[in-house]
Structure formats: C-alpha cells, structure tokens
Design a protein around this motif. Sequence first.
Motif, PDB file in Angstrom:
ATOM      1  N   CYS A 140     -80.636  25.799  29.534  1.00 54.33           N
ATOM      2  CA  CYS A 140     -81.747  26.610  30.011  1.00 54.33           C
ATOM      3  C   CYS A 140     -82.640  25.836  31.166  1.00 54.33           C
ATOM      4  CB  CYS A 140     -82.498  27.373  29.120  1.00 54.33           C
ATOM      5  SG  CYS A 140     -81.416  28.498  27.973  1.00 54.33           S
ATOM      6  N   GLN A 141     -83.150  24.799  30.620  1.00 56.55           N
ATOM      7  CA  GLN A 141     -84.212  24.276  31.417  1.00 56.55           C
ATOM      8  C   GLN A 141     -83.744  23.436  32.570  1.00 56.55           C
ATOM      9  OE1 GLN A 141     -87.484  23.353  31.082  1.00 56.55           O
ATOM     10  NE2 GLN A 141     -87.265  25.144  29.740  1.00 56.55           N
ATOM     11  N   ASN A 244     -82.840  33.218  28.619  1.00 60.07           N
ATOM     12  CA  ASN A 244     -82.972  31.970  28.140  1.00 60.07           C
ATOM     13  C   ASN A 244     -83.038  32.099  26.502  1.00 60.07           C
ATOM     14  OD1 ASN A 244     -82.825  30.629  30.464  1.00 60.07           O
ATOM     15  ND2 ASN A 244     -85.060  29.746  30.723  1.00 60.07           N
TER      16      ASN A 244
END
Lengths: 367, 510, 318
Positions: A140-141, A244
């Motif tokens: 996600c990041q 996310n």
Amino acid sequence: MSKKMEKILIPLIAIALGILLGCVILLVSGQDVGALFNGLIKSATGFDLSKPQNGLNLRYPGEFLVSSMPIILTGLAIGFAYRCGMFNIGAEGQVIVGSLVSCMVAILVPMPGMMAAIVCLLAGGLAGALWAFIPGILKCQFNISEVVTGIMLNYTALYGANYFLKALPESTTTRTVNIPANASLSSDFLSELTNNSRLHWGFILVIICVIAYWFIIEKTSFGYSLRATGFNKEGARYAGIKVNKSTILSIMISGFFAGLAGAIILQGTFGYGRVMTAAENYGFDGISVALVGGCNAIGILLSGLLFGLLKVTQPLLQTSGIPKEIGDIISSSIVFFVAIQYAIQYILNKLEIKKGKAHAKKAGDVQ
Amino acid sequence: MEYAVEMLNITKEFPGIKANDNVTLQVEKGTIHALLGENGAGKSTLMSILFGLYQPTSGIIRINGNEVSINDPNDANRLGIGMVHQHFKLVDCFTVTENIILGKEPLTKYKTVDLKETSKKILELSRRYGLDVDPYSKIEDITVGMQQRVEILKMLYRNADILIFDEPTAVLTPHEIEELIDIMRNLKKEGKTIILITHKLKEIKEVADKCTVLRRGRYIGTVDVSQTSQKEMAEMMVGREVDFTVEKPDIQVGEKVLEVKDLWVKNSRGLDAVKGFSFSVAKGEIVGIAGIDGNGQTDLVYALTGLSKVEKGKILFKGQDITKLDVKGKVKCGIGHIPEDRHKHGLILDFKLKENMVVHEYDGEYSKNGILQFSKIDEYTDRLIKEFDVRSGQGKETITRSMSGGNQQKAIIAREIDRSPELLIVVQPTRGLDVGAIEYIHRRIVEERNKGKAILLVSFELDEILSLSDRIIVMYNGGITGAVKASETDEKQLGLMMAGEKIEGVSDHE
Amino acid sequence: MSILISMVPATLMVATPIIIAALGGLFSERSGIVNICIEGIMMVGGFAGATVCVLLESDPTFGPYAGWLGLLAGLVVGIIYSLLLAVSTINFKADHTIAGTAINMLAAGITIYLCQIIFGQQRTIAFSKGISKMKKIPLLSDIPIIGQAFTGIYPTIFIALILVLVTWFVVYKTRFGLRLRSCGENPHAAASMGINVYKTRYAAVMISGALAGLAGAIMVLTNGIQYTASSIHGVGFIAIAALIFGKWHPLGTLGAGLFFGFSSALGVYASMIPLLNLIPSEFFSCIPYILTIVALIIFSGKAVGPKASGQIYDAGKR
C-alpha cells in the motif's frame, strides 16, 4: 457452457489430468500403479484392499485428517487474500511465525486450564497476521509486489525462527521441550477413537474457520468491500471503500489463518517446536488448495482434503515400494493444470461447438 | 484513376457477430480518404484487416492493383502500409530513435544496433516533412502531440506509401489538430495515400477528398467530400435523420448548490493539475466544463467527488464546507457521480448487476449489522432495471462484464439518478455509445435539470457541451480561460479558449 | 585481513550460481515473463548435473570431463524444463506466479522421484570429484598477500563473469536485446512493429532456463557432493533478490550476487571474527532477504523493473 459449470469442471479435469499424469509416470518408470490407488484408498478409509482380512484401521483416516487440517487453513489464507487481489505467497512464513509464537507463548507463559490452548492459538494467529502486515503495508505504501516481499519474508521467518527456537530454555539444536499439556490440542479420546492416530481438536477450529471464511466473504458488507477491492481497486475507491485498509486487512486475516495453521501443527500434531533446515511447504500447499478449490470455502475444504490425502499417502507408497514423490508430482501437476485453465477452457469450448450445443456467444471486444 | 487500396466485399465474422459484412473500400492514389462510422460500425476491424491484425472471413484485398494476402503487420509493412494507432504503440523508456527502428534495426559492422547513424537519418526525415522531432529524447519526456509524430515517423522510416490514421485527433489540442492537418496535407503532396478513420465530420470536411461510410458493419456508400454536406454524411452514418439538438425549456435557476473556491489539486504524479479553480453550479442549471482531455478535468472531478485530496481551496455544498469529506461523505451529502470511465470507476465488472447497484449503500441501507440484505438488494435492483430499461441476459444476476456498453452506462445512470442527488456530476456520459443511447442519456440529464437539480457536465466533445449546457466554463492547463453562456458563444470562440487563449470581455455571468 | 582473504574463495563459490541464475531471471523478466521458478529449474539442472557426473565418472573416455559434461547436462535440461513455463505463460496465458509456483513444486517432486528410480534412494549417489578447484591462477595467485585469495577457487566464477559481460552486450547492444526489452516494456508496441512477441519470449525463457539449469549444476557440482532435496535451498529465490537488488541490470546483478555471496560466507566465518561472533549465524542467512526488502523500499516510486513484466500478453487485446 455456463460459467458456474466451468468453475466446477475445470478443477475436476485438472485433478483427473494430474492423477493420469502420475499414473503414466509410474507406468513408464515401471512402478505398480495399483499400489497408488490402493494407498490412496487405504489412507482415506483405513481399508487395505490387498489385505481385506484386516478390516478397517481408523488410524489412517485419523492421520489423513491430521495432514489435511493445516493445509485447509493455509488454503483459506491464500484464498482470502486472493479474493481481495493479493497473492499471499508469504503464507509459508506466516505459518512458521505462527508456529514459533504459539510455541514461545506455550513454553514461556504458564496459564491455567483450557485457556492455554486457546491463548496459544490466538497468539499464533496474531503473529501470522502481523507477519502478513509487512507485505500488506509495503504494497500500500510503496506499491511493492507482495509476492517478492512474501518470498523474502518466508526465508527470513525460517532462519529467524530457528534462532528463537534454539534460544528457548532447554532447547536442543533440533527441537524445543514439549509444550505443557494444557496448551496441547491432542486428545486421548480422539486418539483412541482412531486407533492411536494423532488426531486432535484442531479439526473443530478448521471447521469454524471454513464457516467464518464463507460467511465473511459471501454474506457480509465487509466481504463485499474486500471482493470489490479484489476485482477493481479503482471501482472500489469510487464506491467509497478504503482500498488500502481492505488490502492490509485482507492479507492480515489471511496471515491469521496461516498463523493458526502453524499453531495447530505445533499444538496438535507435534507438541514441540522443531528447528528446520528447509520449509515444509504448508504455505505452498495452501496455494494449491486455494487454486484448485476456486477460492471458495467449500472448494477449499474439499481440495484441502484431496491434497491432505495425497500428502498422507506418501509414506504408505514408499513402504509399498513406489517412490513417495509421486504424490508431490501429482499435486503439483494438478496446480499446473489449473494454472493453464485457459487451455482446458479452450478444449471444452471446442468440444461443445462440436456437439453443436453452442449458442451464439456474445462476441468479445470486436473493436 | 488508379487505386492504392482496394478492399472488395470484405466480410469478417467473430463468434456470434459480423463485424464487417460485405464491405468495399476503394482508395485512390495520392488522396486522403476518410472512413466514417459510429463506434462499433466496423471501421477499426476493417483497418485491422488491412494492417494484417485480422484475416477476413471472405473478400479480396488489392494493393496498387495486385491481389495480396496480408497475414501480419510485417506483410502490411512490406506492401507499404503503415498505421498510426489511436493508442500509441510506443515504448516509454526508449528513445525516439529506438522506437522508430524497432523491428527494422540497422546494424554496425560489429553487429550492434546502429543508433548513431540512424538518429541522423531520422532527424533528416523529420525535417523534410516538417515534423520537428528530436530523435534523442525519450518518449516519456515528450508531449502527446510529439508522440503522434513519432508514430508518423515510424511509417515514413519504413517507406510506407499508404498511411492509416486511426482517430488521430482525439488526443490533440485544437492547435495540434491544425498542425496535424498541415502534416497530412504535406504527406499528400509528397504522394502518400492516407486513410483517415474518424467520426468527426468537421475534420473530414476540412482535409479529406473522399469519404466512405460504414454502419453496423455494412457498407453504406462513398461520397465526394466537396459535394456532400456534413448533415448528409451524418445521416449516412446514423441511418436516419439526426437532430442532436436537445429540447430544453427555460427554467428558473435557483440557489447555488456547489461552490468551488480557489481549488488546487495534484494529479497522480504529484504535479499541480487544478490550479486555483473557482466556479459554482446552481439548482436547475447544467454547467458544462469544456476542454481538451488532460487539462485537469479528471482531477477536478476526483477532488469534487472525494477520490483525490484537495491541496488548497474550498468546496462548499449548499453553503457547507465539504472540502475534506471522503467519497462516502460526499455521496451522503447528496452528490451523484457518473464517472468518466465506466469500466474503471463506475462498475465492478466481475460483480453481478445487483451488487453493482448498491456500491454506495452496501454498508448502509442494504446491510444490517454488517450482513448484506440480499432480499432488499434484489427488490431494489429489479425496480431499477424496470424503470430505466436496463437490458441484460440474466437480469439482476448478470455478471456486469457481459452487458453491452449502453446498458452498463444505463445501469450507472439508474443508480446515480435514482438516489436523487442534488448535485449530479456527469463526466463523458456518452463516450463510445451509439446514437440511440446518446439521445436517451441526454434526455435523462436534461430531465434532472428540469427537476431542479444542479448538474456539472464534463465532456471533451464540444457538441455535447454546447447542446446540453446552460453555462460553459473552459478549462485549460488547470485553470479557467473563460466562462460563457451557452447561448452566447460558438464553437470557434470555445476552441480558442480551449487552446489557452483568454477572451477579453468574456466573463462569468453569475 | 587473513580471514577476509580466506573468505574470498567461499564468497565466489556461493556467488557464482546466484549471479548466473539471476542473469537467467534477467532475460526472462526483460522479456516480460516473471520467472519465479528459477529455484525449480536450478533443482532440475542440479539433479541432471549430478546424475551425469556420477554416471560418467568411471567412463574411461568421458571420465575426466564428467564434471563439465554435468554442467552441460544441467544447461540442456534447464532449457527443456523451462519450456513448461514458456508454454503455460506464453501460449496458455497462465498467471506467471502461479505457473512458476507449480513448476517449482514439480521440480522438487520429479528430481527426487528420478533419484529413487535411478539410484534407489532419495538423493543421487555422491560423485567423487565434480568440478575441481583451480590450484593456481596465473598472475593473480602470485601477488603477495592477496594472491592467497585467488588460490583454490572454482573456475566457474569465470563463466559467471563472462556471462555478465555477454548478457550486458546482448541486452543493450544487439538487435535481439532491443527487441527483448521492447517485449518486456510494451509488447503491443513490439508486435505492431512486426516483432514476434511469442517467439522473443520463448527465446528469453529458454535462455533463462539454460542459465538457471547451469547455475543449479554448478551449485551442486562445486558446492556439494551429491544432489539432494535441499541442494538448492532457496538460492533460486536469492537470485531473484539479486536481480531486483541489481535493478534488473547485469552489472548490478553481479554486484548483488557477490554481496549476497559475501554475506553468506560471513555467516560461516563469523564465529572466527571478534564481535561478529556474537551475532547468531541465522542473521547472516537472513541478510539477502531483508536487504532486498529494504532495497525495494528505497527504489520504490522509481519504476526500475520492466513495465509489462508479469502481464499476460494477448495479441487479440489492444
């Protein structure tokens, strides 16, 4: 052919092809094909065709269930993440970490009564979830493939766990001490019932997990949001779903299933922690189980039993003179055939057209 | 007259559909020949056959009088046929030279790819046709207009004489379009034959000599462009008289529903895409945002609907600050969104139709304690299917992917309109649809306006903006170049503003 | 210092198969096919190498070359086995990761099965020699002090070094390389230029198989005494790590491979080095994996891998 029919038919054809391939390999290498089937039947039912006078030996079905349980759980793990668009190849590592933490809690934290077993299971599950959090958050990041992270973490878990296992009090270089009896899932009752097999209470947990999986995915709004994310991330965002969050949650739940698998292997099957030189592939078996089971609960349960059967039959085959690896060959080729389902579909469609049953299919993208 | 291309009685069948049904196309040497038709009329299929991507089920192809069979793009290249695809086929991280020589690489005496000499050659070629392309830059660093020229250079490098342009103007600014038209004239002067695939009548009128019209896979006719009016060609294309004007009664404009003040938004690459945008939409009016694709419209809509973060500025909804609300919050306060890309945003194609109908409310009205209420969902979907005439194979249980584009769009419109939002944001509502569906959707949008809803329409089709809007705001490079009443402007003025020119004396009529 | 020098041969021995297998991965990924089954192909190559070596060792004519013929066998069998990946991903549009996983699992099964058939046990018979170390390298070994580092290393490292250079040349300088890269970045663009994406990818996967098979054979014939189920023990995945760590570039891959080899050697030698001997050896085993994750975080945002890698290519879709 309807999509639904195809969904059921393709895994069945893949299974048939896998077994067929296994038979061909046995034949070509001059082995006894009959022994394979005899072994499978004996493992599943405890009935030995070559020695009918012995009757049923329930130890075999008991062991069959024992070997199926963890891979049904890892199958659920892979399937759950897959439905949300993640390929949790890191389940292997989550199993190892789950097993490790459940072992550490069991040995280091004395607890009264039944509580111990349950706390250890939860600890294992949570550890798996946390280990799965890493690929989730990195995806996600930083948009890093969870496949690559997962593979790297598998080995990190394997070597790291060995260090901690050896560091536990009174561990040898190959194993820890036995966990306390109240943290164990093993049961004299079940064992006696199945002629001294290692059958343990873990099967209740497995049933609960299968039902929970089905319920969450198919029936809840949470499951809806996960499936939406899996099918189309942008579409899910449009629907107001926090993509996310669903991604991380789904792989953590996946990791929880995998961690539980690790915990029941430790608390149920063995009762002590083992230092391992190589991974035991529970996570990879989970991939097979989930794919062949079409990532739905019932499918995973059934294919988990199939792969469990292939696994547990292996020692039997070896004793009857067939190389036991034929089991691995069959199960991996089944996965391979599922992977190339495009080819199977193609052949099915061809057959159907030949039969003249084909209705005018909606043409795809003509433009 | 000699023909460069003759495609005679071409039929192409895909499973269950005839994409081309006995189509004939004859293109004279050294001319620009337009191929006109709606989406799905079979233009692309026909050109894919000529380019060797598909093989015809039956029919004959002659190039320069010789009968040929074209089995792949290599065959096409050998015959001197080149194609500029609508979606460019370029490798982003390669240089212009590398892209151009790919597949036909000259080697040095050491058997390595000779980039040095070829770059010089390409520079010459580019100068000769007035293309002005730098062979050493990477594709990812140059503009879309430049990328198209690289595509043209690819064909010229291969000595193509027959050039196919597939919807070449869709991605260009009006200024770039003019330049492209000059380039095409240049090419014609050099003796090249051009086939222009388009549905834009104006461009055909401007540049083409002949025009062949297709409809639903069938050949309708070939006309001399100078002798035929745009209206006549439009009728050939659609098959009946078309009237794109929409009945729109004058109604009283009410209070402001949406107010946007000095809005700044970054795009996915972190660059400013919307730069200090301010406007408002009131009850009972349709405000159109005109502009070429890529001038920040998408990011504006993302910010308004909560899909993107607002960097600076305010979004007010009926006087309330909703700048920071997320998608769900904005839906709840009464914003409907018919998105630009129905496959990317509007629908989850692998869901059943009924699941798609509750994307906004799946965890609200249609679930109880976190459990989906399927009986309620079924009921609701059945009602919408009936009211909005959404057609699909198995009703609410249909997997959305298998539905036609028009019906998918109807499903989205049903879902968004039925919630009766006070502000409806409509983006490119008719892209890729046939005329029937377009008319239906336009009617529904105007109906909503007549009911007193506020409507924000974003479209790259100037015609659509002009025929639907009450007021028009032109967006260029993230800002506003003009705001006009629809009744007081025309295509020419809007075109200038879309190219970035601020028009003196034109102000926001509020 | 002397420990460092004595670590050189061990580092090179471990690094050699990592580098070669990673180059294999490079070809495949550059063409757009994710090759997660390097591990499996290495197993098959290692098995073939060991088997051929064992069977030919006692042969009077081939005996002296048994080790090298083993390497050749690994290479050839690697190519053949990699066809499974090619067929499934290129023709049958299988998910690259899933197909690769299946092929890995199959390799573990089939190699040991064949051991049982051929040798009647779950491993090959031990070979007596395999590939021999070079006693001396002309010039290098004669350098005082550090010359010792070049004593007793395997000649296979030179194969690895040559392959790095060849790979660099092929990928960045030749016609095939340009086409290969275009298939991995944008196969539709490549196809529109008349490049046969299927053929190019087949070639890439087969080269990948050749290199991975060779790497597996080298690993078994230098590092081990026989082929067993744990002969390869994850080196295929370290190769993938080296590929990523080296940013899909041959020279970067070389660097990453040497580094991972060094960290592995350090794990063995750490117990002899003050301070380092306090660190558990498991830590050194983890280094390549953890570092790869760290590298991925550092590289993130900058697209460095081939863009179309892992995407299923369908000529019909445009």
